[in-house]
Write an enzyme that holds these catalytic residues in place. Sequence first.
Site, short mmCIF file in Angstrom:
data_model
loop_
_atom_site.label_atom_id
_atom_site.label_comp_id
_atom_site.label_asym_id
_atom_site.label_seq_id
_atom_site.Cartn_x
_atom_site.Cartn_y
_atom_site.Cartn_z
N ASP B 94 0.86 -1.18 0.00
CA ASP B 94 0.00 0.00 0.00
C ASP B 94 0.90 1.23 0.00
O ASP B 94 2.13 1.13 0.01
CB ASP B 94 -0.97 -0.04 1.18
CG ASP B 94 -0.27 0.08 2.52
OD1 ASP B 94 0.97 0.23 2.54
OD2 ASP B 94 -0.95 0.01 3.55
N ASP B 268 -8.03 -7.30 0.38
CA ASP B 268 -7.10 -7.56 1.48
C ASP B 268 -7.79 -7.14 2.75
O ASP B 268 -8.63 -6.23 2.75
CB ASP B 268 -5.81 -6.76 1.35
CG ASP B 268 -6.01 -5.33 1.83
OD1 ASP B 268 -6.63 -4.53 1.10
OD2 ASP B 268 -5.61 -5.02 2.97
N CYS B 306 -14.00 -28.66 6.64
CA CYS B 306 -12.74 -28.04 6.20
C CYS B 306 -11.64 -29.09 6.09
O CYS B 306 -11.53 -29.99 6.93
CB CYS B 306 -12.34 -26.96 7.21
SG CYS B 306 -10.73 -26.20 6.87
N CYS B 308 -8.29 -28.31 5.92
CA CYS B 308 -6.98 -27.69 6.17
C CYS B 308 -6.17 -28.50 7.16
O CYS B 308 -6.69 -29.37 7.86
CB CYS B 308 -7.14 -26.24 6.64
SG CYS B 308 -7.37 -26.02 8.41
N CYS B 311 -7.63 -28.50 10.72
CA CYS B 311 -8.85 -29.30 10.89
C CYS B 311 -8.57 -30.80 10.72
O CYS B 311 -9.30 -31.63 11.25
CB CYS B 311 -9.93 -28.82 9.92
SG CYS B 311 -10.61 -27.23 10.47
N HIS B 337 -5.77 -21.70 9.87
CA HIS B 337 -7.15 -22.09 9.52
C HIS B 337 -7.91 -20.93 8.88
O HIS B 337 -8.56 -21.10 7.84
CB HIS B 337 -7.91 -22.59 10.75
CG HIS B 337 -9.37 -22.76 10.46
ND1 HIS B 337 -9.89 -23.90 9.86
CD2 HIS B 337 -10.43 -21.91 10.61
CE1 HIS B 337 -11.18 -23.74 9.67
NE2 HIS B 337 -11.54 -22.55 10.11
#
Lengths: 378, 378
Positions: B94, B268, B306, B308, B311, B337
């Site tokens: 930014d 973002d 999930c 991931c 998980c 996560h």
Amino acid sequence: MTPFQFALLNTDPQSAARRGRIRTSRGDIETPIFMPVGTQATVKGMLPEGLKDIGAQIILANTYHLFLRPGHERVRRFGGLHRFMNWDRPILTDSGGFQVFSLGELRRITEEGVVFQSHLDGSRHLLSPELSVAVQQALGADIIMAFDECIPYPATREYVLHSTERSTRWALRCKQALGEEAQQALFGIVQGGMHADLRRLSSDQLQEIGFDGYAVGGLSVGEEAEVMYEAMDFTLPLLPQDRPRYVMGVGTPENLIEGIYRGVDMFDCVMPTRNARNGVLFTSFGKISIKQARYQDDDQPIDPACGCYVCRNYSRGYLRHLYQSGEILASVLNTHHNLHYYLDLMAQVRQAIEEGSFSQFRRQFHRQRQAQTKSTEE
Amino acid sequence: MTPFQFALLNTDPQSAARRGRIRTSRGDIETPIFMPVGTQATVKGMLPEGLKDIGAQIILANTYHLFLRPGHERVRRFGGLHRFMNWDRPILTDSGGFQVFSLGELRRITEEGVVFQSHLDGSRHLLSPELSVAVQQALGADIIMAFDECIPYPATREYVLHSTERSTRWALRCKQALGEEAQQALFGIVQGGMHADLRRLSSDQLQEIGFDGYAVGGLSVGEEAEVMYEAMDFTLPLLPQDRPRYVMGVGTPENLIEGIYRGVDMFDCVMPTRNARNGVLFTSFGKISIKQARYQDDDQPIDPACGCYVCRNYSRGYLRHLYQSGEILASVLNTHHNLHYYLDLMAQVRQAIEEGSFSQFRRQFHRQRQAQTKSTEE
């Protein structure tokens, strides 16, 4: 289930250093070994995969902390500590004794056990040998420790004798509580302070009861390094050759090398992990403090001789920036490096013992550090 | 070096949703995309390898923070931000504008730029469009942002007009500062507050200057979601089809779906990472707060739907324990996560747009959350 076994593989011709292997149902542990400390069911800042990457073979968890939070019965309901924290290699739990004795004003010792107040909420509990074993059974560690008093230093001879004999009685109660069908290896802990004859008394009494391994307790409690080495000198030879020997709460890399020289197989200490979180990093040329301004433009890795993930990918300048910025990644990367240092040092030691060159290795190790100390003083 | 390119691959037949691809010299970015925020040259609690595991294609870093610490010239000497932080995929920086304007009493705006005091040490600096570009060039991000004022909400129409026109003049100075031989893509930022005509004015003026992409600034600054969606409704159609469109600082999963519905390509937000550190976790059925006692004996993963790493390997009960114990691993696992959730949501959205089923996907997404809200209220 593989029963707990210890095999002595090599002994150093010029010292008491030993190369061994502990067999457990969750895999072998090559000794001498350092055990990273995972107090609250996590080695601070490390994923289990990261621990495996750096060669951690066994970790330690603390009974006192897990008893209070989340509670051992809860951990049991989650299938034990291994499943709870996603770690399938061996775990050793301490007895909780060291922590409750550290509480000072918040605890009172009786023959039955120790009444203490939780550091979390002030609640009162009695930790006895029987409860310590019950908690460690619920946690399900592969190696559990007898409940004992870690005697402060200095202490009167009278106190040391009194406490050591009580610890023996407690050790017997631990063995009885664990029972004949024990799934876990139980280690006794030799006390006796800095007195050679009381260490012998403790060692004899414990061996009469019989344990799977023997720890040396009451070291690294504020005494000078020379006093510690002297206590190792007269205590280690008292222990049986065919059982693993564990010096609790030790220590610096120098302490480990000196302990191994005297016949120690296992160590644990918060030093690499706690130092990491404070920005103090171990290297082949001694310790550095990454917070120093001298590192802000330094593009070198922590230790050019180190092959760890952190040294392969990050500069001192970046690590200094992370530390100064209070970033989580500072603790994560510093911990990874420091634990790699300790575990790699043990791997080098094991190889040196196998090759019969440990004495040389030890001399070289100390020489490198003296050179560093001198160059820092200049 | 591959020049910066944007290709529009699919458009949704029933909405303004778009599937695109940004080509950079450091790899492609499939849009719609969410960019994890790495303010101080690290996405808090994540290793670069972890970010790649969960499919992060581009991350954002903050010019204001890196300008003050460790300093952009220092980062340049380390070979730029990518090398400094060990991240070889695209980075967007930014302009620093958002942060200096957030300083309140500590800053003063002139035509030249913004005089501000560092939140770290109180030192005074002038951040101008030219300096913002110079800093972003030193950092070496793949996509850099024009220096602008993020207009607070509410604001008078007069202030919005005055500020928006100044931001246009600053955007022109940024483009001139970057020069003809620019190695970095430069995005202009459409301001204009909640006024449709001023958004059009800003958009027209910026397109006359010409940028590689267009951001919509001044959203998610405290306005109600409906006001944000209304501003998106009249702003997105003003932007050229053949350039990526980025809504800055947004937002919740619901905000992302609604933004995509209106034609946004890039987002973002600190929400997934900051929430993670506060124990708030995103799931397919809404948010949960892992610190709640109801999870202490819960052996389920955060989200049974999930896939991931967290998980697959850890229970809610363990994560609750880590959070309550103040462990670093709580932040590490929760962040993993939550970022996986955001990035996986974007992957699902991209597939839905490709298959022409985004409208269905959006309805289903909102239905699941309403069901959750109702069941929580019961």
